[in-house]
Design a protein around this motif. Structure first.
Motif, PDB file in Angstrom:
ATOM      1  N   GLN A  34       0.826  -1.213   0.000  1.00  0.00           N
ATOM      2  CA  GLN A  34       0.000   0.000   0.000  1.00  0.00           C
ATOM      3  C   GLN A  34       0.864   1.268   0.000  1.00  0.00           C
ATOM      4  O   GLN A  34       0.368   2.368   0.235  1.00  0.00           O
ATOM      5  CB  GLN A  34      -0.918   0.002   1.230  1.00  0.00           C
ATOM      6  CG  GLN A  34      -1.862  -1.183   1.315  1.00  0.00           C
ATOM      7  CD  GLN A  34      -2.773  -1.281   0.113  1.00  0.00           C
ATOM      8  OE1 GLN A  34      -3.392  -0.293  -0.284  1.00  0.00           O
ATOM      9  NE2 GLN A  34      -2.855  -2.474  -0.477  1.00  0.00           N
ATOM     10  N   GLU A  81      -3.545   5.547   6.708  1.00  0.00           N
ATOM     11  CA  GLU A  81      -4.913   5.348   6.245  1.00  0.00           C
ATOM     12  C   GLU A  81      -4.883   4.498   4.985  1.00  0.00           C
ATOM     13  O   GLU A  81      -4.193   4.834   4.024  1.00  0.00           O
ATOM     14  CB  GLU A  81      -5.589   6.691   5.955  1.00  0.00           C
ATOM     15  CG  GLU A  81      -5.849   7.530   7.197  1.00  0.00           C
ATOM     16  CD  GLU A  81      -6.647   8.783   6.882  1.00  0.00           C
ATOM     17  OE1 GLU A  81      -7.195   8.867   5.758  1.00  0.00           O
ATOM     18  OE2 GLU A  81      -6.720   9.671   7.749  1.00  0.00           O
ATOM     19  N   LYS A  83      -7.443   1.673   2.381  1.00  0.00           N
ATOM     20  CA  LYS A  83      -8.814   1.337   2.013  1.00  0.00           C
ATOM     21  C   LYS A  83      -9.309   0.120   2.794  1.00  0.00           C
ATOM     22  O   LYS A  83      -8.523  -0.630   3.374  1.00  0.00           O
ATOM     23  CB  LYS A  83      -8.906   1.082   0.513  1.00  0.00           C
ATOM     24  CG  LYS A  83      -8.659   2.333  -0.326  1.00  0.00           C
ATOM     25  CD  LYS A  83      -8.795   2.041  -1.808  1.00  0.00           C
ATOM     26  CE  LYS A  83      -8.576   3.301  -2.636  1.00  0.00           C
ATOM     27  NZ  LYS A  83      -8.704   3.026  -4.097  1.00  0.00           N
ATOM     28  N   GLN A  84     -10.628  -0.069   2.765  1.00  0.00           N
ATOM     29  CA  GLN A  84     -11.254  -1.134   3.547  1.00  0.00           C
ATOM     30  C   GLN A  84     -10.765  -2.522   3.133  1.00  0.00           C
ATOM     31  O   GLN A  84     -10.555  -3.387   3.982  1.00  0.00           O
ATOM     32  CB  GLN A  84     -12.778  -1.052   3.397  1.00  0.00           C
ATOM     33  CG  GLN A  84     -13.555  -1.943   4.352  1.00  0.00           C
ATOM     34  CD  GLN A  84     -13.487  -1.467   5.786  1.00  0.00           C
ATOM     35  OE1 GLN A  84     -12.880  -0.452   6.095  1.00  0.00           O
ATOM     36  NE2 GLN A  84     -14.115  -2.212   6.680  1.00  0.00           N
TER      37      GLN A  84
END
Length: 220
Positions: A34, A81, A83-84
């Motif tokens: 990520q 932060e 994403k789900q």
């Protein structure tokens, strides 16, 4: 007259193993994908900072904190932060990493359970930690002992950790016995023995610390 017996899981029936390094290693890999990769030392510090979640809350309860909540706390402390989808992947990995290196039964456990099963209804009352009941049942099945239990009670399904008496009351309800008719067997005074006492049950303390003076209580 004793009509049923309940057992703790970790360090009572199966050996304690620490999966911290595996979880942190996998977390670093997932965050790298990520494009968010804080120092592993920092991740380790944050990981251990949430261990206090097993203490009682302001109401004196021992509410179970889900793995999803814990992962969100870790990411928040790291200032990351994502994403789900990737977040849920981390949750699944934290829950299922134990399956890659499952714990083993302690010596004599299978023989003991098999012998008692012929005389008493048996129950399991276990805190879940990072490994939920659905995963721990798979492990017990693979070890060949799940069949000996008439009920299995895990904190992620009840919503509270031991020594909250709701954990023990759920087992008593499923076994259809009264507290004074039931013995709980466990290795931790502050959760197993204290919790059984709060529920009005009898108890047997397996003092594993005599064997390992440097023992630490880990949750998988």
């Amino acid at each position: 007259m004793i009509k049923a017996i309940t057992f703790d899981l970790w360090n009572t029936l199966i050996c304690v193993k620490d999966y911290t390094s595996l979880r942190i290693e996998h977390l670093v890999e997932l965050l790298d994908k990520q494009n968010a990769s804080p120092d592993e030392k920092v991740i380790r510090q944050v990981y251990f900072s949430i261990q206090g979640l097993w203490r009682p809350d302001s109401a004196g309860q021992y509410r179970f904190i889900s793995v999803k909540e814990r992962v969100e706390m870790i990411l928040k402390k790291l200032g990351i932060e994502i994403k789900q989808g990737p977040k849920l992947a981390i949750v699944r990995d934290f829950e299922e990493v134990i399956l890659k290196d499952p714990p083993s039964l302690l010596n004599g456990v299978k023989f003991t359970l098999e012998s008692l099963y012929q005389k008493y209804p048996l129950g399991l009352v276990s805190d879940s930690g990072f490994a939920p009941g659905r995963i721990l049942r798979k492990i017990l099945q693979s070890l060949g002992v799940l069949k000996f239990f008439d009920c299995t009670v895990f904190s992620d399904e009840v919503g509270y950790n031991k020594p909250n008496s709701l954990m023990f009351n759920q087992a008593l309800k499923l076994l259809k016995v009264q507290p004074k008719e039931t013995i709980h067997v466990g290795d931790l005074l502050e959760t197993d023995i204290a919790g059984a006492k709060l529920a009005g049950m009898l108890s047997i303390w397996i003092d594993q610390r005599k064997k390992r003076s440097n023992h630490k209580s880990f949750y998988p």
